[in-house]
Structure formats: C-alpha cells, structure tokens
Motif scaffolding. Structure first.
Motif, short mmCIF file in Angstrom:
data_model
loop_
_atom_site.label_atom_id
_atom_site.label_comp_id
_atom_site.label_asym_id
_atom_site.label_seq_id
_atom_site.Cartn_x
_atom_site.Cartn_y
_atom_site.Cartn_z
N LEU A 496 0.82 -1.21 0.00
CA LEU A 496 0.00 0.00 0.00
C LEU A 496 0.85 1.26 0.00
CD1 LEU A 496 -2.87 -0.95 2.49
CD2 LEU A 496 -2.97 -0.83 0.00
N LYS A 497 1.94 1.23 0.77
CA LYS A 497 2.82 2.40 0.82
C LYS A 497 3.50 2.65 -0.53
CE LYS A 497 3.64 2.17 5.80
NZ LYS A 497 4.60 1.79 6.88
N LYS A 498 3.92 1.56 -1.18
CA LYS A 498 4.54 1.71 -2.50
C LYS A 498 3.53 2.27 -3.50
CE LYS A 498 8.16 -1.80 -2.16
NZ LYS A 498 8.69 -3.08 -2.68
N TYR A 499 2.31 1.75 -3.45
CA TYR A 499 1.28 2.25 -4.34
C TYR A 499 0.99 3.72 -4.07
CZ TYR A 499 -3.36 3.34 -6.04
OH TYR A 499 -4.41 3.95 -6.64
N LEU A 500 0.87 4.07 -2.79
CA LEU A 500 0.58 5.44 -2.42
C LEU A 500 1.68 6.38 -2.89
CD1 LEU A 500 -1.28 7.39 -0.90
CD2 LEU A 500 0.03 6.90 1.18
N ASN A 501 2.94 5.96 -2.77
CA ASN A 501 4.06 6.78 -3.20
C ASN A 501 3.97 7.07 -4.69
OD1 ASN A 501 7.07 7.06 -4.18
ND2 ASN A 501 7.11 7.45 -1.98
N ILE A 502 3.66 6.04 -5.47
CA ILE A 502 3.53 6.21 -6.93
C ILE A 502 2.36 7.12 -7.26
CG2 ILE A 502 2.99 4.99 -9.08
CD1 ILE A 502 4.45 2.55 -7.85
#
Length: 526
Positions: A496-502
């Motif tokens: 989720l954090k990786k997705y949010l960063n993108i």
C-alpha cells in the motif's frame, strides 16, 4: 516410430521461406508436416516490400524459376548483411530491432535445411525417430551464438545457403545421433530443467510433481555421474550404463536430507520423504516425457525453450495492490477497487490543510528533498519527515477502509493452507509472501505442515510420527497460522505504501504541467 518420414511441401513462393516454420499435424494414421507463418516476420516482409526499393524489386522479378532462384539467393544475402554487419544503414521507417528480425528470418529460412539434414541421417540410421533428428538440428539454428558462427563461415559464392546449412546440420546431428548418445539415461542427464519442465507439462504432469521431479533429477544426476559416468570400472563404450537400485537409494537419501533446506522449492519441502523405488519411478516418468517431447516439432513451446535458454521464471512485481488481493465482496473487485481508491484518496487530500498540500507538492511534485523543504518552512528536517509520515499514515489508513486486511487475512490464510499449500502461485505476491514465511519456520513445524496440509494425514498419526500430543499439534498449527497472517499484513502495508508513493508522485506532477494556473494542488487534481 514411423517407417517413412512425411514429405515436406514446397512453399508457394520463395519469400515465404523467410517467415514459415514447420509443424506436424497428426492425422488418423500418419503425421503430415505443414508450414505455419510467424506473423510478426510476415508483417516485417510486407514492410520491406512496401518501403525498400531493392527488396521490392527482388519480389517483382516474375515467376520464372531461374529468376526466383537468383532473387532468393540475393534476399538471403540481404538478411545476412543486416544480421552480421548491420548493413545497409538503418532508415527511419525500419524497426529498432531489425538485426534481431534479420536473424529470425534466416533461422526460419533454415527450417527446410533442418528437414533435409534430418531426412538424410534418418535414411542412413533409423535407430531413432526422425522428429528427434529434426529437433537436434533445430537446437543448432535456434542457438543464436552457434548460428552466428556457422553463418560467419558461409561463402555465398561457393553454394546456396540451403546446401551449406544442410551439410553442416547433417554432420552435427549424425554425431549427436551416435547410438550411445541416445541412451535414455543420457537424455535424462543432458536435458535442461526448462526442457524437462516443458516436457512434463506436455506429458500431463503438473505442480507440485514437476518441482519434485526436477529436484529429484538434480540428485540423481549427481549420484549417477559419480557412480557410473566417472567410474573407471566401466568399459569404454558403456558410458551411459543402467543405474542400479543403490544409485536410486542414494539419490533418495540426498533428496530427503536437503528437502527442508532453504534451497529446496516449497513444493519439495511441502511433500513427504521419498524412497529409492519412488525416485526411480519419477525418473522413468521424466524419461518417458522427454522421449515424447520432440515428437511435436511445433515451435510454439519447444522452440521458445531453445531461444530463451537460461531465462528463469519472472515474478510479478509490486503494482496496484488490488491486483494481488482477493476480495470476497463483489463490490470490491479489482475494477471497482481502482475507482474507489482514486475517490477516497482525493477526498482525503481535500481534507488536508494548505501547508500539508504544499508539502506534498514540493516533495512529490517538484522532487525537493526534506532538507530543502525544511529550509523553506524554517523547521528541522526531522520535523518535515514526521509531517510526511503523518500524511502518509493518514492516507494508508484511508486505503484500509476499502477492505480492512485483518478482517479477511485470517480467512485467506486458512483457505490457502487447505487448498494451495502444495501448489502456490508464484505470480501472486500473497502466495510468495506465505511461502517465504514458511521457509523460515522450524524444521519440526514444517514437517507438521507437510503432514497436515500436504499429505493430509490423520492428526493421531501425526502425533505418533512427531512424538507430540494432540494439544501440541493444535498449538503449533495456530501459532503458524498467526505467523503467516502477521507476515501477510506487514507485506500488505508495504504494498500500500509503495502504491501510495507512486500515486502521489503522479498526481502532484500533474500539477506541474499547469504552472501558470494559480490554483492549489487539489483544484488541479480534481
């Protein structure tokens, strides 16, 4: 085994030789060889016919047999010049991978040479089926490095490419076709894991057996190499002798001794120990699959194996988390999740104060580092880091509202253990996480999982084998499931954090594309 090799039909026009490959059509009583087009190469021929003047002239010389032969010879030289020397100079309309395509055209052109060479060898020595001879020839031309070396020695003035390649291939497969080299134990030892895997699939064997067969073959090869191949007691000419029961027993001991190590595939670790007799039966199945494997000379699978030698299975990387999570609620299917994710994140951004919006814009949109932002706001770098963490945590928690992981993870892990423990999907990130977690467990716990979820043994039998009580079995299973759930929730957080960063970078950079508009970031996003 066929008593007669099927006739190879002639293509209607010489240019077709540069984009057709052979396939076997199994009729009721006999096999028939047919030509099948490789569509992307057929399109490439059409492109050059339209755009390239010299190429077009070669194809418009009329139907006279003598002229066709000369044009075919010149077209061969055209692709050789491009493949070996990248000549002539590339034009703007030509594909970026034109050299690679040139090699592919030449490879398919040599398909007929494979057939001619295999026919000659087979007529002289029918020890093995003609399909195997064709397969051996194809192994050479579909190996780019070897094919390049062969073509580099070709003299266009001395003979046609067909004549030259047929003779090279004939000598090669004749040498490969020595009787000793067709020993079934040589076949089992020499074929790559990728070819064996493809052969087993065609033979009707699937996971988890494939991983176990490959792992067993690894140790059989080691034992067989030492006991039989390198054994000085074996007389010359009997190199590929029949293995005995001791060889299989020793290979089984190696298999069982290393099945719980980190190097072992999950499917191996999840299975039971094997006996020498079982391992021998596995090897016989592998041999049967490999012997049948070349019988279909359709390159849709087998030639992919040849051209992609050395390439390992690719794992799917992290992308949108909804692609890897399974949802029970039909309203939360991947398509709906994507829309809802966008909506709830934008709604949450609207609730941020102006300073927080500007912080996101500077950090994700303009790419400022925390130190630069701290100087602008006249605070410490650690303060900026905390503010970013606060915002990110708030947005991650918003994503959790779509489908809170703790509410479905327990059910998911339980279902996975019961249905997919032995055959995880390595294209599914959740499965990969669960397998990685299991590999870190204590050996005794892994044995328990193998017996309970893999072999599905009765609990009382498990208690006897492991020397533990029923309560201890229950406790171990509960603790293990909790470990898997914890690992999965942690991985979901990362996803989720990786997705949010993108997502934040994409949305904030969208604002940069409209620098003259004096509006805040949320007005741009909305």
């Amino acid at each position: 085994m066929l008593n007669q090799i099927p006739t190879l039909p002639n293509p209607d026009y010489f240019v077709q030789r540069f984009y057709l490959y052979m396939v076997v059509d199994q009729k009721v009583s006999r096999a028939v060889i047919q030509w099948k087009p490789e569509l992307h190469l057929q399109r490439n021929i059409k492109l050059y016919q339209i755009k390239h003047d010299y190429f077009s002239r070669l194809l418009n010389q009329g139907s006279d047999a003598r002229k066709e032969s000369l044009c075919e010879h010149e077209m061969v030289q055209f692709w050789i010049d491009m493949a070996l020397n990248d000549f002539p100079a590339k034009q703007a309309w030509e594909p970026e991978n034109r050299v690679k395509k040139a090699w592919e055209h030449l490879t398919l052109y040599c398909e007929e040479s494979c057939y001619r060479a295999a026919s000659q060898v087979w007529k002289d020595s029918k020890y093995h089926c003609w399909e195997e001879y064709i397969f051996l020839a194809r192994c050479l031309i579909y190996n780019t490095e070897k094919f390049q070396k062969i073509l580099a020695k070709y003299d266009t003035r001395a003979s046609s490419l067909h004549t030259y390649m047929t003779e090279v291939l004939r000598k090669t497969i004749k040498d490969e076709g020595v009787v000793a080299k067709f020993s079934k134990w040589r076949l089992l030892s020499k074929k790559s894991s990728k070819e064996l895997s493809e052969a087993l699939i065609r033979y009707g064997i699937f996971e988890p057996e494939i991983s176990r067969f490959l792992f067993a073959r690894k140790y059989f090869k080691q034992v067989y190499q030492i006991n039989k191949i390198q054994n000085p007691a074996n007389r010359s000419g009997q190199r590929w002798v029949e293995p005995d029961s001791n060889d299989f027993q020793e290979a089984a001991r190696c298999y069982n001794g290393e099945k719980n190590l980190a190097i072992a595939p999950h499917q191996v670790a999840a299975g039971k120990k094997v006996t020498g007799e079982e391992l021998q039966a596995w090897m016989e199945i592998c041999i049967a699959a490999l012997q049948k494997y070349p019988n279909s000379i359709n390159p849709s699978i087998s030639l992919e194996v040849l051209s992609a030698s050395g390439r390992e299975i690719e794992f799917v990387g992290v992308s949108h988390p909804s692609r890897h999570l399974e949802f029970e609620d039909s309203s939360l299917e991947p398509g709906n999740i994507c829309k809802q994710t966008e909506t709830v994140l934008i709604t949450e951004l609207l609730a941020l104060n102006p300073d927080q919006q500007e912080l996101l814009y500077l950090y994700y949109g303009l790419g400022w580092n925390q130190k630069e932002i701290a100087a602008k706001f006249a605070v410490t770098q650690s303060a900026i880091a905390r503010r970013l963490q606060t915002i990110e945590k708030r947005l991650v928690n918003t994503l959790y509202t779509l489908k809170s992981p703790p509410q479905w993870v327990t059910s998911y892990v339980k279902t996975w253990l019961e249905s997919s423990y032995e055959t995880p999907k390595y294209t599914d990130l959740i499965h990969v996480v669960l397998v990685a977690t299991i590999k870190k467990l204590d050996v005794k716990v892994k044995d328990l999982l193998h017996m309970y979820y893999g072999q599905k043994l009765d609990v009382n039998i498990i208690c006897d084998r492991l020397g533990i009580t029923l309560d201890e079995v229950t406790e171990y299973l509960q603790k293990t499931q909790y470990q898997l759930e914890t690992a999965l929730i942690q991985e979901i957080d990362v996803m989720l954090k990786k997705y949010l960063n993108i997502w934040l970078r994409k949305m904030c950079k969208h604002h940069i594309s409209k620098p003259n508009q004096k509006q805040n970031i949320l007005e741009t996003i909305c």
